[in-house]
Design a protein around this motif. Structure first.
Motif, PDB file in Angstrom:
ATOM      1  N   LEU A 287      -5.156  -6.089   5.460  1.00  0.00           N
ATOM      2  CA  LEU A 287      -3.959  -6.525   4.752  1.00  0.00           C
ATOM      3  C   LEU A 287      -4.357  -7.602   3.748  1.00  0.00           C
ATOM      4  O   LEU A 287      -4.814  -8.674   4.138  1.00  0.00           O
ATOM      5  N   MET A 288      -4.228  -7.291   2.471  1.00  0.00           N
ATOM      6  CA  MET A 288      -4.486  -8.298   1.438  1.00  0.00           C
ATOM      7  C   MET A 288      -3.291  -9.242   1.404  1.00  0.00           C
ATOM      8  O   MET A 288      -2.139  -8.792   1.352  1.00  0.00           O
ATOM      9  N   VAL A 289      -3.556 -10.546   1.460  1.00  0.00           N
ATOM     10  CA  VAL A 289      -2.517 -11.569   1.374  1.00  0.00           C
ATOM     11  C   VAL A 289      -2.963 -12.498   0.257  1.00  0.00           C
ATOM     12  O   VAL A 289      -3.860 -13.308   0.436  1.00  0.00           O
ATOM     13  N   THR A 290      -2.332 -12.365  -0.921  1.00  0.00           N
ATOM     14  CA  THR A 290      -2.889 -12.990  -2.114  1.00  0.00           C
ATOM     15  C   THR A 290      -1.823 -13.379  -3.131  1.00  0.00           C
ATOM     16  O   THR A 290      -0.698 -12.873  -3.075  1.00  0.00           O
ATOM     17  N   THR A 291      -2.201 -14.245  -4.052  1.00  0.00           N
ATOM     18  CA  THR A 291      -1.319 -14.608  -5.160  1.00  0.00           C
ATOM     19  C   THR A 291      -1.402 -13.588  -6.288  1.00  0.00           C
ATOM     20  O   THR A 291      -0.615 -13.650  -7.233  1.00  0.00           O
ATOM     21  N   GLU A 292      -2.344 -12.668  -6.206  1.00  0.00           N
ATOM     22  CA  GLU A 292      -2.512 -11.671  -7.268  1.00  0.00           C
ATOM     23  C   GLU A 292      -1.347 -10.681  -7.222  1.00  0.00           C
ATOM     24  O   GLU A 292      -1.304  -9.791  -6.382  1.00  0.00           O
ATOM     25  N   SER A 293      -0.402 -10.851  -8.143  1.00  0.00           N
ATOM     26  CA  SER A 293       0.807 -10.032  -8.123  1.00  0.00           C
ATOM     27  C   SER A 293       0.800  -8.910  -9.154  1.00  0.00           C
ATOM     28  O   SER A 293       1.709  -8.091  -9.192  1.00  0.00           O
ATOM     29  N   ASP A 294      -0.228  -8.846  -9.981  1.00  0.00           N
ATOM     30  CA  ASP A 294      -0.336  -7.808 -10.998  1.00  0.00           C
ATOM     31  C   ASP A 294      -0.503  -6.444 -10.334  1.00  0.00           C
ATOM     32  O   ASP A 294      -1.273  -6.293  -9.385  1.00  0.00           O
ATOM     33  N   ILE A 295       0.197  -5.456 -10.823  1.00  0.00           N
ATOM     34  CA  ILE A 295       0.156  -4.114 -10.227  1.00  0.00           C
ATOM     35  C   ILE A 295      -1.261  -3.537 -10.246  1.00  0.00           C
ATOM     36  O   ILE A 295      -1.661  -2.833  -9.321  1.00  0.00           O
ATOM     37  N   ASP A 296      -2.045  -3.862 -11.273  1.00  0.00           N
ATOM     38  CA  ASP A 296      -3.421  -3.371 -11.339  1.00  0.00           C
ATOM     39  C   ASP A 296      -4.262  -3.915 -10.187  1.00  0.00           C
ATOM     40  O   ASP A 296      -5.109  -3.212  -9.645  1.00  0.00           O
ATOM     41  N   HIS A 297      -4.027  -5.175  -9.807  1.00  0.00           N
ATOM     42  CA  HIS A 297      -4.741  -5.749  -8.666  1.00  0.00           C
ATOM     43  C   HIS A 297      -4.350  -5.035  -7.375  1.00  0.00           C
ATOM     44  O   HIS A 297      -5.194  -4.719  -6.542  1.00  0.00           O
ATOM     45  N   MET A 298      -3.049  -4.781  -7.239  1.00  0.00           N
ATOM     46  CA  MET A 298      -2.568  -4.103  -6.042  1.00  0.00           C
ATOM     47  C   MET A 298      -3.191  -2.708  -5.932  1.00  0.00           C
ATOM     48  O   MET A 298      -3.686  -2.326  -4.869  1.00  0.00           O
ATOM     49  N   VAL A 299      -3.186  -1.982  -7.018  1.00  0.00           N
ATOM     50  CA  VAL A 299      -3.765  -0.639  -7.026  1.00  0.00           C
ATOM     51  C   VAL A 299      -5.259  -0.699  -6.713  1.00  0.00           C
ATOM     52  O   VAL A 299      -5.765   0.092  -5.905  1.00  0.00           O
ATOM     53  N   SER A 300      -5.970  -1.647  -7.320  1.00  0.00           N
ATOM     54  CA  SER A 300      -7.408  -1.786  -7.064  1.00  0.00           C
ATOM     55  C   SER A 300      -7.691  -2.043  -5.589  1.00  0.00           C
ATOM     56  O   SER A 300      -8.612  -1.466  -5.011  1.00  0.00           O
ATOM     57  N   ALA A 301      -6.901  -2.922  -4.980  1.00  0.00           N
ATOM     58  CA  ALA A 301      -7.102  -3.251  -3.561  1.00  0.00           C
ATOM     59  C   ALA A 301      -6.850  -2.032  -2.675  1.00  0.00           C
ATOM     60  O   ALA A 301      -7.635  -1.741  -1.760  1.00  0.00           O
ATOM     61  N   LEU A 302      -5.778  -1.316  -2.945  1.00  0.00           N
ATOM     62  CA  LEU A 302      -5.455  -0.139  -2.133  1.00  0.00           C
ATOM     63  C   LEU A 302      -6.491   0.967  -2.336  1.00  0.00           C
ATOM     64  O   LEU A 302      -6.892   1.627  -1.368  1.00  0.00           O
ATOM     65  N   GLU A 303      -6.939   1.156  -3.561  1.00  0.00           N
ATOM     66  CA  GLU A 303      -7.976   2.157  -3.827  1.00  0.00           C
ATOM     67  C   GLU A 303      -9.298   1.795  -3.161  1.00  0.00           C
ATOM     68  O   GLU A 303     -10.059   2.669  -2.753  1.00  0.00           O
ATOM     69  N   ALA A 304      -9.575   0.488  -3.041  1.00  0.00           N
ATOM     70  CA  ALA A 304     -10.821   0.034  -2.415  1.00  0.00           C
ATOM     71  C   ALA A 304     -10.784   0.187  -0.893  1.00  0.00           C
ATOM     72  O   ALA A 304     -11.830   0.154  -0.250  1.00  0.00           O
ATOM     73  N   GLY A 305      -9.581   0.342  -0.338  1.00  0.00           N
ATOM     74  CA  GLY A 305      -9.491   0.541   1.104  1.00  0.00           C
ATOM     75  C   GLY A 305      -8.562  -0.398   1.846  1.00  0.00           C
ATOM     76  O   GLY A 305      -8.449  -0.317   3.073  1.00  0.00           O
ATOM     77  N   ALA A 306      -7.872  -1.300   1.130  1.00  0.00           N
ATOM     78  CA  ALA A 306      -6.873  -2.131   1.801  1.00  0.00           C
ATOM     79  C   ALA A 306      -5.742  -1.223   2.269  1.00  0.00           C
ATOM     80  O   ALA A 306      -5.394  -0.252   1.598  1.00  0.00           O
TER      81      ALA A 306
END
Length: 127
Positions: free
Chosen positions: A79-98
Motif C-alpha cells: 500500500l503506497m501512502v504518499t503525498t504524491e497525488s498526481d495520477i501519473d504517480h498513482m499509475v506508475s505505482a500500480l503498474e510497478a506492483g503496488a
C-alpha cells in the motif's frame, strides 16, 4: 500478522504504527526502501507493507519494483501512502506492483478502508 511501515518520517511511522497496532498488527519499521528490503529478509513473514514514495537511499517506487522481482514476496500486499497525488504517480505505482494507493494526509478510517480493499484481515473491535 506483521506489517512493515517504510517511511523516512519518524512521525508518520509512529502514526501508522499506532493505527496498525490497534488493528492487531505487529509492526516493523524502516526509514527507506533499502532498509526495508533488509528487514524483509531478516523478519518473519510480513503480510503488508505501507510505503512512502519520497525517501532517501531507495524510494518507494524502487522498493515496490524490487519486492515484486523477488518471488518470495508474492504474498506481500503493498500500500503506497504518499503525498504524491498526481495520477501519473498513482499509475506508475500500480503498474510497478503496488496493490493500493492512499494519499497523505490520511485518517485511520482511510487506512482501514484500504486494508479492507486489500483483503487484509484485521481484528474487529480493536480500532
Amino acid at each position: 500478522m506483521r506489517a512493515m511501515i517504510v517511511d523516512d518520517s519518524r512521525a508518520t511511522r509512529a502514526i501508522l504504527g499506532r493505527i496498525l497496532q490497534e488493528l492487531g498488527f505487529e509492526v516493523v519499521e524502516a526509514a527507506d526502501g533499502r532498509q526495508a528490503l533488509e528487514r524483509l529478509a531478516d523478519a518473519s513473514p510480513v503480510t503488508l507493507a505501507l510505503v512512502d514514495w519520497n525517501m532517501p537511499v531507495m524510494n518507494g517506487l524502487e522498493f515496490v519494483k524490487a519486492v515484486r522481482q523477488d518471488p518470495t514476496n508474492d504474498g506481500l500486499r503493498l500500500l503506497m501512502v504518499t503525498t504524491e497525488s498526481d495520477i501519473d504517480h498513482m499509475v506508475s505505482a500500480l503498474e510497478a506492483g503496488a496493490d493500493e494507493y492512499a494519499m497523505k494526509p490520511f485518517t485511520a478510517a482511510v487506512i482501514r478502508e484500504k486494508l479492507d480493499l486489500l483483503g487484509v484481515t484485521v481484528q474487529e473491535g480493536r480500532s
